[in-house]
Design an enzyme around this catalytic site. Sequence first.
Site, short mmCIF file in Angstrom:
data_model
loop_
_atom_site.label_atom_id
_atom_site.label_comp_id
_atom_site.label_asym_id
_atom_site.label_seq_id
_atom_site.Cartn_x
_atom_site.Cartn_y
_atom_site.Cartn_z
N ASP B 9 0.86 -1.19 0.00
CA ASP B 9 0.00 0.00 0.00
C ASP B 9 0.89 1.24 0.00
OD1 ASP B 9 -1.96 1.86 0.34
OD2 ASP B 9 -2.64 1.15 2.30
N ASP B 104 -3.35 2.56 -5.71
CA ASP B 104 -2.12 2.59 -4.91
C ASP B 104 -1.91 1.32 -4.08
OD1 ASP B 104 -4.19 3.05 -3.19
OD2 ASP B 104 -3.21 4.61 -2.05
N GLU B 105 -2.63 0.27 -4.39
CA GLU B 105 -2.50 -0.97 -3.61
C GLU B 105 -2.44 -2.17 -4.55
OE1 GLU B 105 -5.40 -1.54 -0.32
OE2 GLU B 105 -6.17 0.36 -1.03
#
Lengths: 114, 409
Positions: B9, B104-105
Site C-alpha cells: 500500500d 495505490d494498492e
Amino acid sequence: MDLNPPNLSSTTTYNPSAVPVLWAKLLPITFLMHELLNDPIDVTVSFKDNRVVPHAMRWNERDYKIDSVNLVHTAHEGTKRVFYFSVSDAANYFKLKLDPEFLEWRLVELYTDG
Amino acid sequence: MERIVLHIDMNSYFASVEQQANPFLRGKPIGITGKSQERSIVATASIEAKRLGVKTAMSTWEAKKVCPSIILWPGDPEKYSDIMHRFNAIYESFTPNVEPFSVDESFLDITEEAEDYLGAICMAQMIRSRLRDELGECITASIGIAPNKLMAKLASGHKKPNGLTVARPQDVLSLLDECDLEDLCGIGPRIHERLRALGVEMFQQLREFPLENLQHEFHSYGTWLYEAAHGRDSSVIVSPTRGGVRGAGDKDTKSYGHSYTLPQNTDDPRILKRYLFGLADKVAWRMRRDGVAARRVTAFVRFGNFSDHGEQRTFSEPVADGMRLFQIAWKILEPVGLVDVRLVGLSASLLSRGLAQPSLFKKERKMATVLCALDELQSRYGSGVWKRGSTLPVEFKSRSSGFHFDHEI
C-alpha cells in the site's frame, strides 16, 4: 500610509508585487507562486543509458541550471506519448513537457519558493 | 501448502508523488484536490497533513480550518496512473501473480518465489529498495505479509507509514486482536454498528459468537465475518496478465458515468444544460470507444443543501450518442425544481455490445458519420480535440464601439 504588516502566512499564494516593499524588506516572507504555463523553451540535454537528462533551460530570455530531475512520467495525448520532467533548481520547480514527435520542449508548470 | 501473500500500500500516494516531483512540497502539509480547489475535497493528504489532523475526503474548507498552513495542490491523474504502472511492473519482476487492488494498492502471491516467511521479508525489502531507486525516496509503501489477502491487507495497515508487518499463520489471531473491527477490509461503519448492537466489539468476541446467529443476522455475510474473525480468506489473486483484466471496455463494466461539481451553485438552466451536455458527450465517447450502447440513462443533481435527486429512464433502442443521452437526461431533470444546484451528473447503463442500429433518417445517419470522424480525431489527438459549440461558455466581450452602436445584452 498603512503601517500594518500584510497578513501573510508562509503558504499563502499571492503576487509578490502586491506586497509593500518596506514590509517585504523587513519581514522574513516566503513567496510561493504556482503557475500553469505552456511556453516553448530551449533545453540542453544529455543522452545517457537510453534516457534523456535535462541539464539547463532557457525561458523568458533567462537561463536556469537544472539541479535535480525529480520525476519523469509519461502521458498520452491521443495516440501520441509525451514525456514530463519534474525538475528543480535552488528556488524553482519546473515541469517540462517533451513532445517526441516534434522534439519540442515546453514549460508547463512553475512553482517558486524563495 | 500455506500461501504467502504480500499487500503493498503506497503511503499517501498522490501527495507523495507530488512531493517527489516538487521538492519544495516535501516536509510540508499538502492536500491533493480536484481542479477547482474551493469546492473540492482532499483526495489525499500528505503524511505531514495527516499528522496535523487532515483526513482523506475532507472538504477543502474543513482541511483549511483544521490545518491553515495546508498547501492545496491540484491532482494529476495521468501522473499517478503512469507511476502506478511503473510500480506494478516492479512487482511483476518478482512474481507474475500481481493483482492491482486500487490505484495505490496491490496484492502479490509470492508463495513459490519466496518459499518461506524469511524469503518473503527479503523480497519485501528488495521491492522497497527498487521503489526507492526507480521512483524516488518520497514514494514509500507499507507492506503486509500474511497467509491470505485479507490478513495481508490488515497487516499492511498495521504500521504506517513505510511499515513492514509480518503475520505468519500462528500470528494471525493476535494481529486481529490488536486491531479494531473497522480496520478489517469488509467491515464498514454500518456492519460495525450492527455488530456493536449484537454486543460484538472485538475480534475475539466475533470468533466466539455462534455462526448460526451471525448467519441469521447477516445471511451469507455472516459466514464471511466468522471466517474473517478466524483470519481465514480463500480468495485468490487475480492477475490482469492472466485473464483477470479490469479496465476500459471490460465486459464486466455495468455503467459509464460522469458528474461535475459546478464552480458556483446555480439556478440557470443554460449553465446546467451546458455542463450536462459536456458530461453526456464524455460518457458517449467512452461507450463508443468500448463498442457499447446504453438503454438506460440516469441523471442526477445535488443541491446546495447536499440533498440529491436522481431518476432514470429505460428505452428500447440502444444509444451511444452524446446528443441523445443529453436529451433524455434533460427530460429527466427539467421538471425537477433546479434551484441552487451544486452538482450535476449522468450515467448510462443496461449496456449492450455493438453500436446502435443505423437510423432510417438521413439527418441522423449523417450525424453518425460525423461522430465516427470525430471519434477518430479524438483517438488520434486525445480528448479536448473537439467540443460542441453549445458546450462552450458564452463570453460577452466588453463593449468596443465608441459610436453608441453597442446595445444591452
